[in-house]
Design a protein around this motif. Structure first.
Motif, PDB file in Angstrom:
ATOM      1  N   MET A   1      12.196   1.994   4.961  1.00  0.00           N
ATOM      2  CA  MET A   1      10.784   2.239   5.197  1.00  0.00           C
ATOM      3  C   MET A   1      10.346   3.471   4.413  1.00  0.00           C
ATOM      4  O   MET A   1      11.135   4.162   3.800  1.00  0.00           O
ATOM      5  CB  MET A   1      10.522   2.413   6.694  1.00  0.00           C
ATOM      6  N   ALA A   2       9.073   3.800   4.495  1.00  0.00           N
ATOM      7  CA  ALA A   2       8.529   4.859   3.664  1.00  0.00           C
ATOM      8  C   ALA A   2       9.182   6.202   3.912  1.00  0.00           C
ATOM      9  O   ALA A   2       9.285   7.039   3.034  1.00  0.00           O
ATOM     10  CB  ALA A   2       7.016   4.962   3.900  1.00  0.00           C
ATOM     11  N   SER A   3       9.665   6.443   5.123  1.00  0.00           N
ATOM     12  CA  SER A   3      10.285   7.722   5.435  1.00  0.00           C
ATOM     13  C   SER A   3      11.607   7.920   4.729  1.00  0.00           C
ATOM     14  O   SER A   3      12.140   9.024   4.684  1.00  0.00           O
ATOM     15  CB  SER A   3      10.493   7.832   6.950  1.00  0.00           C
ATOM     16  N   ASN A   4      12.167   6.842   4.166  1.00  0.00           N
ATOM     17  CA  ASN A   4      13.451   6.931   3.487  1.00  0.00           C
ATOM     18  C   ASN A   4      13.317   7.059   1.979  1.00  0.00           C
ATOM     19  O   ASN A   4      14.226   6.731   1.238  1.00  0.00           O
ATOM     20  CB  ASN A   4      14.292   5.686   3.818  1.00  0.00           C
ATOM     21  N   THR A   5      12.164   7.544   1.512  1.00  0.00           N
ATOM     22  CA  THR A   5      11.940   7.682   0.091  1.00  0.00           C
ATOM     23  C   THR A   5      13.003   8.572  -0.542  1.00  0.00           C
ATOM     24  O   THR A   5      13.334   9.634  -0.024  1.00  0.00           O
ATOM     25  CB  THR A   5      10.556   8.296  -0.176  1.00  0.00           C
ATOM     26  N   ASP A   6      13.524   8.125  -1.687  1.00  0.00           N
ATOM     27  CA  ASP A   6      14.492   8.907  -2.427  1.00  0.00           C
ATOM     28  C   ASP A   6      13.857  10.193  -2.929  1.00  0.00           C
ATOM     29  O   ASP A   6      12.679  10.227  -3.270  1.00  0.00           O
ATOM     30  CB  ASP A   6      14.996   8.070  -3.606  1.00  0.00           C
ATOM     31  N   ALA A   7      14.649  11.276  -2.946  1.00  0.00           N
ATOM     32  CA  ALA A   7      14.143  12.539  -3.469  1.00  0.00           C
ATOM     33  C   ALA A   7      13.645  12.334  -4.896  1.00  0.00           C
ATOM     34  O   ALA A   7      14.326  11.762  -5.736  1.00  0.00           O
ATOM     35  CB  ALA A   7      15.239  13.599  -3.429  1.00  0.00           C
ATOM     36  N   GLY A   8      12.432  12.802  -5.168  1.00  0.00           N
ATOM     37  CA  GLY A   8      11.857  12.624  -6.493  1.00  0.00           C
ATOM     38  C   GLY A   8      11.003  11.385  -6.622  1.00  0.00           C
ATOM     39  O   GLY A   8      10.317  11.204  -7.622  1.00  0.00           O
ATOM     40  N   MET A   9      11.024  10.526  -5.609  1.00  0.00           N
ATOM     41  CA  MET A   9      10.189   9.328  -5.590  1.00  0.00           C
ATOM     42  C   MET A   9       9.146   9.486  -4.486  1.00  0.00           C
ATOM     43  O   MET A   9       9.381  10.141  -3.474  1.00  0.00           O
ATOM     44  CB  MET A   9      11.028   8.082  -5.351  1.00  0.00           C
ATOM     45  N   ARG A  10       7.996   8.867  -4.686  1.00  0.00           N
ATOM     46  CA  ARG A  10       6.916   8.953  -3.704  1.00  0.00           C
ATOM     47  C   ARG A  10       6.393   7.548  -3.419  1.00  0.00           C
ATOM     48  O   ARG A  10       6.200   6.761  -4.330  1.00  0.00           O
ATOM     49  CB  ARG A  10       5.766   9.817  -4.250  1.00  0.00           C
ATOM     50  N   TYR A  11       6.128   7.271  -2.138  1.00  0.00           N
ATOM     51  CA  TYR A  11       5.540   5.993  -1.787  1.00  0.00           C
ATOM     52  C   TYR A  11       4.035   6.011  -2.026  1.00  0.00           C
ATOM     53  O   TYR A  11       3.349   7.004  -1.781  1.00  0.00           O
ATOM     54  CB  TYR A  11       5.809   5.637  -0.325  1.00  0.00           C
ATOM     55  N   ARG A  12       3.529   4.880  -2.503  1.00  0.00           N
ATOM     56  CA  ARG A  12       2.105   4.667  -2.729  1.00  0.00           C
ATOM     57  C   ARG A  12       1.799   3.238  -2.297  1.00  0.00           C
ATOM     58  O   ARG A  12       2.705   2.396  -2.248  1.00  0.00           O
ATOM     59  CB  ARG A  12       1.777   4.861  -4.215  1.00  0.00           C
ATOM     60  N   TYR A  13       0.536   2.963  -1.993  1.00  0.00           N
ATOM     61  CA  TYR A  13       0.161   1.640  -1.513  1.00  0.00           C
ATOM     62  C   TYR A  13      -1.066   1.124  -2.259  1.00  0.00           C
ATOM     63  O   TYR A  13      -1.968   1.884  -2.612  1.00  0.00           O
ATOM     64  CB  TYR A  13      -0.138   1.680  -0.007  1.00  0.00           C
ATOM     65  N   CYS A  14      -1.075  -0.184  -2.516  1.00  0.00           N
ATOM     66  CA  CYS A  14      -2.257  -0.845  -3.041  1.00  0.00           C
ATOM     67  C   CYS A  14      -2.399  -2.169  -2.297  1.00  0.00           C
ATOM     68  O   CYS A  14      -1.628  -2.453  -1.380  1.00  0.00           O
ATOM     69  CB  CYS A  14      -2.157  -1.052  -4.556  1.00  0.00           C
ATOM     70  N   ARG A  15      -3.388  -2.963  -2.672  1.00  0.00           N
ATOM     71  CA  ARG A  15      -3.597  -4.232  -1.982  1.00  0.00           C
ATOM     72  C   ARG A  15      -3.566  -5.391  -2.974  1.00  0.00           C
ATOM     73  O   ARG A  15      -4.095  -5.288  -4.078  1.00  0.00           O
ATOM     74  CB  ARG A  15      -4.919  -4.232  -1.216  1.00  0.00           C
ATOM     75  N   ALA A  16      -2.970  -6.484  -2.535  1.00  0.00           N
ATOM     76  CA  ALA A  16      -3.019  -7.715  -3.305  1.00  0.00           C
ATOM     77  C   ALA A  16      -4.400  -8.338  -3.153  1.00  0.00           C
ATOM     78  O   ALA A  16      -5.191  -7.935  -2.292  1.00  0.00           O
ATOM     79  CB  ALA A  16      -1.944  -8.675  -2.814  1.00  0.00           C
ATOM     80  N   ASN A  17      -4.693  -9.349  -3.956  1.00  0.00           N
ATOM     81  CA  ASN A  17      -6.028  -9.938  -3.916  1.00  0.00           C
ATOM     82  C   ASN A  17      -6.314 -10.712  -2.638  1.00  0.00           C
ATOM     83  O   ASN A  17      -7.456 -11.107  -2.394  1.00  0.00           O
ATOM     84  CB  ASN A  17      -6.271 -10.822  -5.144  1.00  0.00           C
ATOM     85  N   ASP A  18      -5.299 -10.932  -1.796  1.00  0.00           N
ATOM     86  CA  ASP A  18      -5.527 -11.561  -0.500  1.00  0.00           C
ATOM     87  C   ASP A  18      -5.525 -10.548   0.637  1.00  0.00           C
ATOM     88  O   ASP A  18      -5.548 -10.918   1.807  1.00  0.00           O
ATOM     89  CB  ASP A  18      -4.475 -12.638  -0.240  1.00  0.00           C
ATOM     90  N   GLY A  19      -5.480  -9.248   0.278  1.00  0.00           N
ATOM     91  CA  GLY A  19      -5.549  -8.194   1.276  1.00  0.00           C
ATOM     92  C   GLY A  19      -4.215  -7.665   1.756  1.00  0.00           C
ATOM     93  O   GLY A  19      -4.169  -6.673   2.503  1.00  0.00           O
TER      94      GLY A  19
END
Length: 319
Positions: A1-19
């Protein structure tokens, strides 16, 4: 899950065309007041396999981001991405990838940048479907990791047991696999580890791994698989198994690297060589294949070699 992001990496979010929410890890920041310098380095796009997540690449992020922008999405139904009731089709995952690329491009002023995608397992199938639907124009090269163009056996093109998936290759074996994912998921997750780690599928004396390492690896991968809706995975599996990508591969017109594990429990090497044969049918010299000493998850078992080969290939495609 997002809390397990590797050091130096950042989670980001976008949406697909169906939401549907699409999560991805990035080695470059996305901040409202600072436009990332996407054009300064090539983008390595890491696509995980069936029931996986971007966490699969924990041994690769640090080395690959030194000279490249690394982006690693969680496919819908996986990791930190959305859990829709539908969308269990490889074509839907390819459309999601298109939406992600357009989102990244929007942060670059609408200007395209150099991308070399690395598709592992079903990630390769997503790329082949992307090529069929949208062409090759968004990419400078392709890397396909331990996946044959068709999992099923087929009457067309002499596609038999010498090339198809070793365990899931027709209607009966696909339905058996679906039952296993739905009703015996814990055992199935362990079986996946046994098939995909070379030292588990085909152990050799030189492996010499501690019990702690073996247990750690099993827990790492089974925990990721357990995040998914198992019935949704079972429906995706059926679509993935039947999808024939051989003709789409013939449309590839950029440098192509195939990576295969000598000790994989998924495909014969002949099946994976077909990608090279198909690319080179019209464009001799454009594709090559590297065979690793590990299994299906070769990026995890042999990260130093994998990282080095990826860096060199990306440089050859983009410089």
């Amino acid at each position: 899950m997002a809390s397990n992001t590797d050091a130096g990496m950042r989670y980001r979010y976008c949406r697909a065309n169906d939401g549907c929410t699409l999560a991805f890890q990035s080695s470059l920041p996305f901040e409202e007041d600072t436009v990332p310098h996407f054009n300064e380095r090539p983008c390595i796009l890491l696509l995980h396999g069936f029931s996986g997540s971007s966490a699969y690449f924990t041994h690769n992020f640090a080395a690959l981001r030194k000279g490249s922008w690394v982006v690693a999405p969680d496919m819908r139904g996986h990791g930190s991405s959305g859990r829709p009731r539908g969308g269990y089709h490889v074509a839907r995952l390819a459309a999601d990838l298109r939406d992600l690329i357009n989102y990244l491009k929007s942060w670059n002023g609408g200007i395209m940048f150099d991308i070399v995608p690395v598709g592992c397992s079903i990630g390769a199938a997503v790329l082949w479907t992307y090529i069929e639907l949208f062409g090759c124009g968004d990419f400078k090269g392709f890397v396909f990791v331990d996946q044959a163009p068709l999992q099923d056996r087929s009457l067309f093109g002499s596609w038999d047991s010498s090339k198809s998936h070793l365990d899931c290759y027709d209607e009966a074996t696909t339905q058996a696999a679906q039952q296993a994912w739905i009703h015996h998921s814990t055992t199935t997750h362990r079986g996946l580890v046994h098939s995909c780690l070379g030292y588990r599928h085909a152990p050799e004396p030189k492996d010499d791994l501690s019990d702690e390492r073996v247990q750690h690896d099993e827990q790492f991968f089974t925990r990721i698989s357990a995040q998914c809706d198992q019935a949704w995975l079972a429906r995706l599996l059926a679509d993935h198994t039947r999808y024939d990508h051989r003709e789409a591969i013939e449309e590839i017109n950029v440098p192509t690297l195939v990576m295969a594990g000598r000790r994989t429990g998924c495909f014969p090497l002949e099946g994976m060589k077909e990608t090279v044969r198909r690319v080179e049918a019209n464009r001799p010299g454009l594709a090559k294949m590297l065979v690793f000493e590990s299994g299906h998850w070769l990026f995890y078992e042999e990260p130093e070699r994998f990282n080095k080969d990826i860096v060199e290939f990306v440089a050859s495609c983009t410089q």
